[in-house]
Design a protein around this motif. Sequence first.
Motif, PDB file in Angstrom:
ATOM      1  N   HIS A   1       0.865  -1.193   0.000  1.00 15.03           N
ATOM      2  CA  HIS A   1       0.000   0.000   0.000  1.00 15.03           C
ATOM      3  C   HIS A   1       0.894   1.233   0.000  1.00 15.03           C
ATOM      4  O   HIS A   1       1.265   1.766   1.043  1.00 15.03           O
ATOM      5  CB  HIS A   1      -0.905  -0.028   1.249  1.00 15.03           C
ATOM      6  CG  HIS A   1      -1.892   1.103   1.320  1.00 15.03           C
ATOM      7  ND1 HIS A   1      -3.061   1.011   2.066  1.00 15.03           N
ATOM      8  CD2 HIS A   1      -1.906   2.343   0.768  1.00 15.03           C
ATOM      9  CE1 HIS A   1      -3.723   2.160   1.962  1.00 15.03           C
ATOM     10  NE2 HIS A   1      -3.035   2.985   1.187  1.00 15.03           N
TER      11      HIS A   1
ATOM     12  N   HIS B   1       1.188   4.834  -2.523  1.00 15.27           N
ATOM     13  CA  HIS B   1       0.743   5.616  -3.688  1.00 15.27           C
ATOM     14  C   HIS B   1       1.987   6.228  -4.319  1.00 15.27           C
ATOM     15  O   HIS B   1       2.691   7.010  -3.655  1.00 15.27           O
ATOM     16  CB  HIS B   1      -0.217   6.723  -3.247  1.00 15.27           C
ATOM     17  CG  HIS B   1      -1.448   6.193  -2.564  1.00 15.27           C
ATOM     18  ND1 HIS B   1      -2.637   6.006  -3.217  1.00 15.27           N
ATOM     19  CD2 HIS B   1      -1.657   5.782  -1.281  1.00 15.27           C
ATOM     20  CE1 HIS B   1      -3.534   5.524  -2.375  1.00 15.27           C
ATOM     21  NE2 HIS B   1      -2.966   5.369  -1.191  1.00 15.27           N
TER      22      HIS B   1
ATOM     23  N   HIS C   1      -9.923   1.335  -0.690  1.00 19.80           N
ATOM     24  CA  HIS C   1      -9.623   1.974   0.585  1.00 19.80           C
ATOM     25  C   HIS C   1     -10.896   2.009   1.446  1.00 19.80           C
ATOM     26  O   HIS C   1     -11.961   2.396   0.956  1.00 19.80           O
ATOM     27  CB  HIS C   1      -9.188   3.424   0.386  1.00 19.80           C
ATOM     28  CG  HIS C   1      -7.742   3.592   0.040  1.00 19.80           C
ATOM     29  ND1 HIS C   1      -7.158   2.971  -1.017  1.00 19.80           N
ATOM     30  CD2 HIS C   1      -6.763   4.336   0.637  1.00 19.80           C
ATOM     31  CE1 HIS C   1      -5.871   3.328  -1.066  1.00 19.80           C
ATOM     32  NE2 HIS C   1      -5.612   4.143  -0.077  1.00 19.80           N
TER      33      HIS C   1
ATOM     34  N   HIS D   1      -6.437  -0.276   4.517  1.00 20.55           N
ATOM     35  CA  HIS D   1      -6.798   0.178   5.879  1.00 20.55           C
ATOM     36  C   HIS D   1      -7.789  -0.855   6.467  1.00 20.55           C
ATOM     37  O   HIS D   1      -7.371  -1.936   6.819  1.00 20.55           O
ATOM     38  CB  HIS D   1      -7.339   1.606   5.915  1.00 20.55           C
ATOM     39  CG  HIS D   1      -6.376   2.626   5.367  1.00 20.55           C
ATOM     40  ND1 HIS D   1      -5.245   3.019   6.040  1.00 20.55           N
ATOM     41  CD2 HIS D   1      -6.382   3.321   4.201  1.00 20.55           C
ATOM     42  CE1 HIS D   1      -4.591   3.922   5.323  1.00 20.55           C
ATOM     43  NE2 HIS D   1      -5.253   4.115   4.189  1.00 20.55           N
TER      44      HIS D   1
ATOM     45  N   ASP E   1       1.879   4.059   2.712  1.00 19.79           N
ATOM     46  CA  ASP E   1       0.826   4.923   2.152  1.00 19.79           C
ATOM     47  C   ASP E   1       1.400   6.059   1.278  1.00 19.79           C
ATOM     48  O   ASP E   1       1.451   5.917   0.064  1.00 19.79           O
ATOM     49  CB  ASP E   1      -0.069   5.476   3.262  1.00 19.79           C
ATOM     50  CG  ASP E   1      -1.496   5.764   2.809  1.00 19.79           C
ATOM     51  OD1 ASP E   1      -1.802   5.552   1.634  1.00 19.79           O
ATOM     52  OD2 ASP E   1      -2.313   6.188   3.652  1.00 19.79           O
TER      53      ASP E   1
HETATM   54 ZN    ZN Z   1      -3.724   4.839   0.682  1.00 19.33          ZN
END
Ligand code: ZN
Length: 336
Positions: A14, A16, A194, A220, A275
Amino acid sequence: MQDFIENIPKAELHVHLEGTLEPELSFRLAQKNAIKMPYTTPEELISAYDFTDLPSFLAIYYAGMDVLRTEQDFYDLTWSYLNKARSQNILYAELFFDPQAHTSRGVEFKTVITGIHHAQRDAEEKLGIKSQLILCFLRDMSAESAMEHLMYAEPYLDWIVGVGLDSDEKDNPPLKFADVFAKAKTFGLKLTMHCDVNQNNTHDHIAQCLDDIQVDRIDHGVNSLEKAALWQTIKTKKLGLTVCPVSNRFVVQSLTSKEIRQMLDNQMLVTINSDDPAYFRAYLNENFIELQSEGDFSESDIITLVTNAFKVAWLPEQEKGFYLDKVQHYVESYSA
Ligand code: ZN
Ligand code: ADE
């Protein structure tokens, strides 16, 4: 413990890509692309990272992307992250990208995905880090726009392993994208979404992911712990949860270490991730180190968290076995 965490072979599921844009690279790209930055130094830019919840983070995250214009820019972004990841002993990564955040600025889908893909290919060959790409739809845009971007992706299906759903969750439930995700499934793509922490209607959103969309993973998903029916379904279906401790500290003021402990106690397949590491100023190792320290996690807990990531990775079983053997070998040589 820090040494153990830094050196254990890891997977990241995870992250981005646009959230790995470091201020130094932003400045270099801005200069190259003749874009005027509202800050004079990378340090000044970092000090403007003032977010306390998901919307305030997203505003800064989308503004930051404006410097990404050319195929080479996307190559440089991806290459930088994969270098950093390899230096943290990440052997495998699944990378989110947000094409709508670029096409809406006039950058073509092809430009974005080609730059990213070429960096992935080179990093695998030259650095020995494998990665796969997950196309994320922005949930605060329309379902029609998401479908349009899925069709842009059709010629590149060999370069994409799955689709995800990110951006602002408020009033944008999973069901809004049911048709898009159903179509993506017919393309052979894996599905994740998400379910950010403490969002409105979070339990309904998690239930929609499980029952309607039939996701392969949840990003998450921490609030699933509050309803036995949800966490038990996640456990029974052996779905991975990609939890991001330092990100959680920014958006909900907690590393969620108690919740992560509870997931381990429940034998859920929880994983640790970064993240948006350039914004939250913490890559994967820093996430593990902070979490371990706050939650007093043992070596055995760390091994479980690392192992879970390879188990729920979107890889053939044989490749998972290859990485799991590496983890096992590391643990044996470390204890010797
Ligand atoms: Zn994320
Ligand atoms: N896009 C980038 N980071 C995100 C996050 N943590 N939640 C939702 N959308 C995102």
